[in-house]
Motif scaffolding. Structure first.
Motif, PDB file in Angstrom:
ATOM      1  N   GLY A   1      74.888  65.496  60.084  1.00  0.00           N
ATOM      2  CA  GLY A   1      74.113  64.560  59.292  1.00  0.00           C
ATOM      3  C   GLY A   1      72.696  64.435  59.805  1.00  0.00           C
ATOM      4  N   THR A   2      72.021  63.409  59.327  1.00  0.00           N
ATOM      5  CA  THR A   2      70.633  63.173  59.729  1.00  0.00           C
ATOM      6  C   THR A   2      70.579  62.618  61.145  1.00  0.00           C
TER       7      THR A   2
ATOM      8  N   ALA B   1      67.423  66.928  59.715  1.00  0.00           N
ATOM      9  CA  ALA B   1      68.761  67.339  59.287  1.00  0.00           C
ATOM     10  C   ALA B   1      68.752  68.826  58.958  1.00  0.00           C
TER      11      ALA B   1
ATOM     12  N   ASN C   1      67.948  60.018  50.954  1.00  0.00           N
ATOM     13  CA  ASN C   1      68.940  60.730  50.143  1.00  0.00           C
ATOM     14  C   ASN C   1      68.552  62.189  49.944  1.00  0.00           C
TER      15      ASN C   1
ATOM     16  N   THR D   1      69.585  64.512  52.790  1.00  0.00           N
ATOM     17  CA  THR D   1      70.994  64.923  52.724  1.00  0.00           C
ATOM     18  C   THR D   1      71.186  66.041  51.713  1.00  0.00           C
ATOM     19  N   ASP D   2      70.554  65.897  50.543  1.00  0.00           N
ATOM     20  CA  ASP D   2      70.730  66.886  49.476  1.00  0.00           C
ATOM     21  C   ASP D   2      70.144  68.254  49.847  1.00  0.00           C
TER      22      ASP D   2
ATOM     23  N   SER E   1      69.472  69.376  53.070  1.00  0.00           N
ATOM     24  CA  SER E   1      69.873  69.916  54.372  1.00  0.00           C
ATOM     25  C   SER E   1      71.109  70.806  54.310  1.00  0.00           C
TER      26      SER E   1
END
Length: 326
Positions: free
Chosen positions: A41-42, A59, A82, A85-86, A88
């Motif tokens: 994760g980040t 990330a 957000n 996350t999308d 990475s």
């Protein structure tokens, strides 16, 4: 005898269970660690840049191409939470906070001159500290003049540009900018006071909700988190200094446009068309100078990621793949 036998059986069962369980948990933990390593994760980190502590989010695998996300006013890397996350899943993603924003250090105005030139030096130094010498830029609002300074200076480093409500043309400075231009031309306390409403709670909320399709879907965490750094001692003065210094970006527009024409970086425009801070009038002129341009106007406002985040992420992933940045 009966009790003794029961205790003996129970003891054997306990040994067997512990032995089986430890092996099973070890195997399970191994798989879990492998999964965690793959789907990391980040991370939230800091690095010293020119003597200033810079907070950043990171990330994705650093053996993948890097995307650097540069935020605008009045926010921080939080705006990319957000999107990081999308993206990475396929890319190495970095999102720093500028000095005086988010969780980065806020040097006093006596120690640090809050200008776009100095912010670009901080971002450049940040990338050098992390040994990142090739990257795509995501440029939003203040991120545009900061990133364009770096891109024009080091064109060989830029793999692509992703521009979201970030200006490089005078056509994009419309009615919203009238009181700010007044401040540029007449640098007085009175004209500065007229701009302070932008970093009040109502002004912050307006920036996030104006032009969106459904304001009830925009989290109030956005403006409340921004307010936390804006309420730090001396921060209102810092914001006025940045408003005033924005005037230094406008004379550089022709230089940045020449960079577009000469180096032709692959560019994706994903622009909230209902934004009145940086309206779509500032998006269209990019078509004049860039040949490899993908252009999307989205039915939302200034902070387009809040309402169109998934759509923007999909555009970015397809755009980068199409341009063999993978």
């Amino acid at each position: 005898m009966k009790n003794s036998m029961i205790k003996s059986i129970a003891g054997m069962m306990l040994v067997a269970f512990v032995s089986f369980g430890s092996n099973s948990f070890a195997n399970m933990n191994g798989k879990e660690n492998e999964k965690s390593s793959h789907l990391s994760g980040t991370s939230y980190k800091t690095v010293s840049v020119n003597g200033t502590s810079v907070f950043y989010r990171e990330a994705g695998s650093n053996d993948k191409p890097t995307i650097v996300l540069l935020h605008g006013y009045p926010t921080s890397s939080h705006m990319f939470r957000n999107l990081i996350t999308d993206l990475s899943v396929r890319y190495h993603v970095l999102a720093p906070d500028y000095p005086g924003y988010g969780k980065s250090e806020q040097p006093s105005m006596d120690e640090f001159e809050y200008t776009f030139e100095n912010m670009s030096k901080i971002v450049d130094g940040f990338l050098q500290e992390l040994n990142v010498d090739k990257y795509s830029f995501y440029l939003m609002d203040y991120g545009a003049p900061i990133g364009f300074r770096i891109a024009a200076k080091y064109p060989e480093r830029i793999e692509s540009l992703i521009i979201q409500n970030g200006n490089a043309y005078e056509e994009g400075l419309r009615d919203f900018w009238i009181p700010i231009k007044k401040y540029w031309n007449d640098y007085t306390i009175e004209n500065g006071k007229a701009l302070e409403g932008f970093h009040s709670i109502d002004g912050l909320k307006w920036q996030y909700t104006h032009g969106v399709q459904d304001a009830s879907k925009i989290s109030p965490d956005n403006w409340n988190i921004d307010l936390m750094h804006l309420q730090r001692n001396e921060n209102p003065e810092i914001q006025l200094a940045m408003f005033y210094d924005y005037r230094t970006n406008v004379p550089l527009y022709p230089q940045w446009q020449e960079y577009f024409r000469t180096y032709q970086p692959p560019t994706l425009i994903v622009w909230g068309k209902n934004d009145i801070i940086f309206p779509a009038d500032g998006a269209h002129p990019y078509k004049q100078d860039l040949k490899n341009l993908e252009f999307h106007l989205l039915n939302t406002g200034h902070f387009a990621l809040e309402e169109k985040g998934k759509e923007i992420a999909n555009y970015i992933l397809k755009f980068l793949d199409k341009n063999n940045i993978k």
